[in-house]
Design a protein around this motif. Structure first.
Motif, PDB file in Angstrom:
ATOM      1  N   ALA A  38       0.907  -1.281  -0.121  1.00  0.00           N
ATOM      2  CA  ALA A  38      -0.001   0.004   0.003  1.00  0.00           C
ATOM      3  C   ALA A  38       0.712   1.380  -0.063  1.00  0.00           C
ATOM      4  O   ALA A  38       0.495   2.271  -0.718  1.00  0.00           O
TER       5      ALA A  38
ATOM      6  N   LYS B 284       2.742   1.815  -3.409  1.00  0.00           N
ATOM      7  CA  LYS B 284       1.752   2.251  -4.401  1.00  0.00           C
ATOM      8  C   LYS B 284       1.571   4.077  -4.269  1.00  0.00           C
ATOM      9  O   LYS B 284       1.302   4.615  -5.220  1.00  0.00           O
ATOM     10  N   ARG B 285       1.841   4.357  -2.980  1.00  0.00           N
ATOM     11  CA  ARG B 285       1.257   5.898  -2.766  1.00  0.00           C
ATOM     12  C   ARG B 285       2.393   6.840  -2.748  1.00  0.00           C
ATOM     13  O   ARG B 285       2.501   8.034  -2.773  1.00  0.00           O
ATOM     14  N   PHE B 286       3.871   6.363  -2.130  1.00  0.00           N
ATOM     15  CA  PHE B 286       4.916   7.059  -2.231  1.00  0.00           C
ATOM     16  C   PHE B 286       6.054   6.630  -3.078  1.00  0.00           C
ATOM     17  O   PHE B 286       6.196   5.545  -3.498  1.00  0.00           O
TER      18      PHE B 286
ATOM     19  N   ARG C 219       5.019  12.567  -2.175  1.00  0.00           N
ATOM     20  CA  ARG C 219       3.327  11.981  -2.380  1.00  0.00           C
ATOM     21  C   ARG C 219       2.569  12.992  -3.175  1.00  0.00           C
ATOM     22  O   ARG C 219       2.864  13.912  -3.385  1.00  0.00           O
TER      23      ARG C 219
ATOM     24  N   ASN D 152      -9.497  13.613  -6.758  1.00  0.00           N
ATOM     25  CA  ASN D 152     -10.000  12.329  -7.031  1.00  0.00           C
ATOM     26  C   ASN D 152     -11.372  12.344  -7.695  1.00  0.00           C
ATOM     27  O   ASN D 152     -11.722  11.895  -8.581  1.00  0.00           O
TER      28      ASN D 152
ATOM     29  N   THR E 105       3.479  16.567  -6.983  1.00  0.00           N
ATOM     30  CA  THR E 105       3.892  15.931  -5.824  1.00  0.00           C
ATOM     31  C   THR E 105       4.384  16.819  -4.753  1.00  0.00           C
ATOM     32  O   THR E 105       4.797  18.052  -5.236  1.00  0.00           O
TER      33      THR E 105
END
Length: 65
Positions: free
Chosen positions: A9, A12-14, A24, A30, A47
Motif C-alpha cells: 500500500a 503504491k502511494r509514495f 506523495r 479524485n 507531488t
C-alpha cells in the motif's frame, strides 16, 4: 535473517527521491471536482515531499526503496 517485506500500500502511494525522502501526491483530486475551482485543482497537481515527521515511518514501510 529473512528478507523484509515492502508494504505494498505504501509502495503504491509514495516514491523516493534521490536524497532518500518520500514524495506523495496531493489529496482531494479524485472526485467531486465540479465544485472545486480551477485554481484549486491546478494547485493540487504534482507531488510534494512528505513532512519530516513522517519520513521515518515511510522508510520503515519501504525498506528497499
Amino acid at each position: 535473517m529473512p528478507k523484509m517485506k515492502t508494504n505494498r500500500a505504501a509502495a503504491k502511494r509514495f516514491k523516493m527521491t534521490a536524497s532518500g525522502k518520500a514524495k506523495r501526491a496531493k489529496a482531494n483530486k479524485n472526485h467531486i471536482l465540479t465544485k472545486k475551482s480551477k485554481n484549486r485543482k491546478r494547485h493540487l497537481r504534482g507531488t510534494e515531499v512528505v513532512h519530516e515527521t513522517n519520513q521515518k515511518e515511510i522508510r520503515a514501510l519501504m525498506p528497499y526503496a
